[in-house]
Design a protein around this motif. Structure first.
Motif, PDB file in Angstrom:
ATOM      1  N   LYS A 118      -8.696  -4.600  -7.848  1.00  7.85           N
ATOM      2  CA  LYS A 118      -8.937  -3.815  -9.058  1.00  7.85           C
ATOM      3  C   LYS A 118     -10.028  -4.439  -9.920  1.00  7.85           C
ATOM      4  O   LYS A 118     -10.842  -3.734 -10.529  1.00  7.85           O
ATOM      5  CB  LYS A 118      -7.636  -3.680  -9.847  1.00  7.85           C
ATOM      6  N   MET A 119     -10.061  -5.759  -9.982  1.00  6.22           N
ATOM      7  CA  MET A 119     -11.107  -6.437 -10.747  1.00  6.22           C
ATOM      8  C   MET A 119     -12.482  -6.172 -10.149  1.00  6.22           C
ATOM      9  O   MET A 119     -13.468  -5.983 -10.869  1.00  6.22           O
ATOM     10  CB  MET A 119     -10.846  -7.949 -10.774  1.00  6.22           C
ATOM     11  N   ALA A 120     -12.551  -6.161  -8.828  1.00  8.49           N
ATOM     12  CA  ALA A 120     -13.832  -5.961  -8.156  1.00  8.49           C
ATOM     13  C   ALA A 120     -14.191  -4.485  -8.033  1.00  8.49           C
ATOM     14  O   ALA A 120     -15.338  -4.146  -7.705  1.00  8.49           O
ATOM     15  CB  ALA A 120     -13.790  -6.595  -6.769  1.00  8.49           C
ATOM     16  N   GLY A 121     -13.238  -3.612  -8.278  1.00 14.17           N
ATOM     17  CA  GLY A 121     -13.478  -2.188  -8.113  1.00 14.17           C
ATOM     18  C   GLY A 121     -13.667  -1.803  -6.659  1.00 14.17           C
ATOM     19  O   GLY A 121     -14.403  -0.852  -6.344  1.00 14.17           O
ATOM     20  N   LEU A 122     -13.005  -2.529  -5.765  1.00 15.48           N
ATOM     21  CA  LEU A 122     -13.160  -2.313  -4.332  1.00 15.48           C
ATOM     22  C   LEU A 122     -11.800  -2.215  -3.654  1.00 15.48           C
ATOM     23  O   LEU A 122     -10.836  -2.826  -4.118  1.00 15.48           O
ATOM     24  CB  LEU A 122     -13.932  -3.475  -3.688  1.00 15.48           C
ATOM     25  N   PRO A 123     -11.713  -1.466  -2.559  1.00 14.12           N
ATOM     26  CA  PRO A 123     -10.473  -1.496  -1.778  1.00 14.12           C
ATOM     27  C   PRO A 123     -10.266  -2.881  -1.205  1.00 14.12           C
ATOM     28  O   PRO A 123     -11.233  -3.595  -0.899  1.00 14.12           O
ATOM     29  CB  PRO A 123     -10.715  -0.455  -0.681  1.00 14.12           C
ATOM     30  N   LEU A 124      -9.018  -3.276  -1.028  1.00 15.01           N
ATOM     31  CA  LEU A 124      -8.719  -4.640  -0.631  1.00 15.01           C
ATOM     32  C   LEU A 124      -9.306  -5.003   0.726  1.00 15.01           C
ATOM     33  O   LEU A 124      -9.722  -6.147   0.942  1.00 15.01           O
ATOM     34  CB  LEU A 124      -7.196  -4.852  -0.617  1.00 15.01           C
ATOM     35  N   TYR A 125      -9.379  -4.045   1.644  1.00 11.96           N
ATOM     36  CA  TYR A 125      -9.913  -4.385   2.963  1.00 11.96           C
ATOM     37  C   TYR A 125     -11.365  -4.848   2.886  1.00 11.96           C
ATOM     38  O   TYR A 125     -11.804  -5.660   3.702  1.00 11.96           O
ATOM     39  CB  TYR A 125      -9.767  -3.198   3.925  1.00 11.96           C
ATOM     40  N   ARG A 126     -12.100  -4.376   1.869  1.00 13.13           N
ATOM     41  CA  ARG A 126     -13.484  -4.834   1.705  1.00 13.13           C
ATOM     42  C   ARG A 126     -13.516  -6.302   1.286  1.00 13.13           C
ATOM     43  O   ARG A 126     -14.386  -7.065   1.731  1.00 13.13           O
ATOM     44  CB  ARG A 126     -14.184  -3.978   0.647  1.00 13.13           C
ATOM     45  N   LEU A 127     -12.571  -6.711   0.444  1.00 15.89           N
ATOM     46  CA  LEU A 127     -12.521  -8.109   0.009  1.00 15.89           C
ATOM     47  C   LEU A 127     -12.117  -9.035   1.153  1.00 15.89           C
ATOM     48  O   LEU A 127     -12.443 -10.223   1.139  1.00 15.89           O
ATOM     49  CB  LEU A 127     -11.529  -8.270  -1.141  1.00 15.89           C
ATOM     50  N   ARG A 131     -13.975  -3.190   7.147  1.00 18.86           N
ATOM     51  CA  ARG A 131     -13.189  -2.406   8.089  1.00 18.86           C
ATOM     52  C   ARG A 131     -13.365  -2.929   9.507  1.00 18.86           C
ATOM     53  O   ARG A 131     -14.475  -3.049  10.015  1.00 18.86           O
ATOM     54  CB  ARG A 131     -13.618  -0.943   8.016  1.00 18.86           C
ATOM     55  N   ALA A 132     -12.239  -3.222  10.170  1.00 21.21           N
ATOM     56  CA  ALA A 132     -12.287  -3.728  11.539  1.00 21.21           C
ATOM     57  C   ALA A 132     -12.046  -2.612  12.551  1.00 21.21           C
ATOM     58  O   ALA A 132     -12.481  -2.708  13.692  1.00 21.21           O
ATOM     59  CB  ALA A 132     -11.247  -4.825  11.738  1.00 21.21           C
ATOM     60  N   ARG A 133     -11.352  -1.560  12.134  1.00 27.85           N
ATOM     61  CA  ARG A 133     -11.061  -0.450  13.038  1.00 27.85           C
ATOM     62  C   ARG A 133     -10.802   0.811  12.219  1.00 27.85           C
ATOM     63  O   ARG A 133     -10.522   0.736  11.020  1.00 27.85           O
ATOM     64  CB  ARG A 133      -9.858  -0.773  13.919  1.00 27.85           C
ATOM     65  N   GLU A 134     -10.895   1.955  12.855  1.00 29.40           N
ATOM     66  CA  GLU A 134     -10.712   3.216  12.151  1.00 29.40           C
ATOM     67  C   GLU A 134      -9.246   3.565  11.940  1.00 29.40           C
ATOM     68  O   GLU A 134      -8.893   4.245  10.982  1.00 29.40           O
ATOM     69  CB  GLU A 134     -11.396   4.350  12.937  1.00 29.40           C
ATOM     70  N   SER A 135      -8.387   3.127  12.848  1.00 29.23           N
ATOM     71  CA  SER A 135      -6.964   3.455  12.728  1.00 29.23           C
ATOM     72  C   SER A 135      -6.122   2.362  13.380  1.00 29.23           C
ATOM     73  O   SER A 135      -6.620   1.602  14.219  1.00 29.23           O
ATOM     74  CB  SER A 135      -6.661   4.803  13.384  1.00 29.23           C
ATOM     75  N   VAL A 136      -4.871   2.296  12.991  1.00 29.47           N
ATOM     76  CA  VAL A 136      -3.918   1.326  13.539  1.00 29.47           C
ATOM     77  C   VAL A 136      -2.653   2.081  13.936  1.00 29.47           C
ATOM     78  O   VAL A 136      -2.088   2.807  13.114  1.00 29.47           O
ATOM     79  CB  VAL A 136      -3.564   0.236  12.505  1.00 29.47           C
ATOM     80  N   PRO A 137      -2.189   1.942  15.176  1.00 29.30           N
ATOM     81  CA  PRO A 137      -0.953   2.628  15.578  1.00 29.30           C
ATOM     82  C   PRO A 137       0.233   2.175  14.733  1.00 29.30           C
ATOM     83  O   PRO A 137       0.387   0.988  14.453  1.00 29.30           O
ATOM     84  CB  PRO A 137      -0.777   2.218  17.045  1.00 29.30           C
ATOM     85  N   ALA A 138       1.051   3.116  14.329  1.00 31.36           N
ATOM     86  CA  ALA A 138       2.245   2.807  13.536  1.00 31.36           C
ATOM     87  C   ALA A 138       3.460   2.694  14.447  1.00 31.36           C
ATOM     88  O   ALA A 138       3.511   3.307  15.510  1.00 31.36           O
ATOM     89  CB  ALA A 138       2.478   3.902  12.493  1.00 31.36           C
ATOM     90  N   TYR A 139       4.431   1.864  14.036  1.00 31.10           N
ATOM     91  CA  TYR A 139       5.684   1.786  14.778  1.00 31.10           C
ATOM     92  C   TYR A 139       6.854   1.837  13.800  1.00 31.10           C
ATOM     93  O   TYR A 139       6.712   1.501  12.623  1.00 31.10           O
ATOM     94  CB  TYR A 139       5.756   0.526  15.641  1.00 31.10           C
ATOM     95  N   ALA A 140       7.996   2.278  14.288  1.00 36.04           N
ATOM     96  CA  ALA A 140       9.209   2.342  13.476  1.00 36.04           C
ATOM     97  C   ALA A 140       9.956   1.029  13.608  1.00 36.04           C
ATOM     98  O   ALA A 140      10.307   0.616  14.714  1.00 36.04           O
ATOM     99  CB  ALA A 140      10.083   3.507  13.936  1.00 36.04           C
ATOM    100  N   SER A 141      10.195   0.354  12.492  1.00 39.53           N
ATOM    101  CA  SER A 141      10.946  -0.899  12.497  1.00 39.53           C
ATOM    102  C   SER A 141      12.383  -0.602  12.069  1.00 39.53           C
ATOM    103  O   SER A 141      12.636  -0.269  10.906  1.00 39.53           O
ATOM    104  CB  SER A 141      10.298  -1.915  11.548  1.00 39.53           C
TER     105      SER A 141
END
Length: 237
Positions: A118-127, A131-141
């Motif tokens: 929020k301080m940087a005005g950027l999404p956390l993944y940028r900090l 972005r390393a990939r476009e999507s990540v498979p989800a699983y049910a825990s």
């Protein structure tokens, strides 16, 4: 905008598990899950949120945050995440490497990173490097239910909701086998290696086909082996 911390508090929520009784994990309620949210506020009015995981110890973690760990953050610079983390770990070292204080530190760390974005005005993944990939498979825990009918119902619900992978916390081989029978041989099933000795090896090694479980396990020599996940298993719905 000021980055000096002026308050740290925690909000305890009880999230209902619809129609499911949880039998294997220490908790306040067999039908609810405790969720502890951590709130860190700066003089400049920014608020960072984190989560302190802990099941049955959430009430103790809330007390640790509000009467112990949180007080050590008042007046500190929220932007110095690495420095604060080192200082807190040293200060509370005698409280151990697990338990409510460690859960409190984890929740605060997440909240500080939320503030940083929020301080940087950027999404956390940028900090964190971009972005390393476009999507990540989800699983049910799933929870550790300890009962076949409940486990089977939970697996069927996860499949119906479109998950292509399930993480189990059961420690009984028969229950893990029941889950495999429900989801079929080509589904990604991941038992957590909680058990010890022969039970652990039996519960976590793959059944029916190399892609049946796709989970890591330890050989008798103690060397870690990893089963590669089948592309068919890993593809999200």
């Amino acid at each position: 905008m000021s980055t000096i911390i002026n308050s740290v508090d925690a909000v305890l929520l009880q999230v209902p598990f619809m129609g499911i009784l949880r039998t294997g994990i220490d908790t306040d309620s067999p039908s609810d899950m405790a969720v502890l949210q951590v709130r860190v506020t700066t003089d400049g009015g920014l608020v960072g949120w984190g989560e302190a995981f802990g099941h049955g110890c959430c009430r103790a973690t809330k007390e640790a945050i509000e009467s112990l760990v949180g007080q050590a953050l008042i007046g500190a610079d929220a932007s110095d995440i690495a420095g604060l983390s080192l200082r807190l770990q040293r200060r509370f070292h005698l409280f151990g490497r697990t338990g409510p204080v460690r859960c409190a530190l984890a929740g605060i760390d997440i909240a500080l990173w939320d503030l940083a974005g929020k301080m940087a005005g950027l999404p956390l993944y940028r900090l964190l490097g971009g972005r390393a990939r476009e999507s990540v498979p989800a699983y049910a825990s799933l929870e550790r239910y300890g009962a076949r009918d409940t486990l089977v119902a939970a697996c069927e619900r996860a499949v119906a909701e479109g998950y292509r992978a399930i993480k189990l916390h059961e420690i009984d081989v028969g229950l893990i086998r029941a889950a495999r029978e429900v989801v079929g041989p080509d589904y990604l099933l991941m038992p957590t290696p909680i058990a010890r000795g022969p039970l652990r090896r039996r519960a976590t090694r793959p059944w029916h086909s190399p892609s049946a479980v796709c989970a890591g396990w330890r050989s008798r020599s103690g060397r870690r082996r990893t089963m590669p996940a089948s592309p068919r298993c890993a593809t999200p719905a």
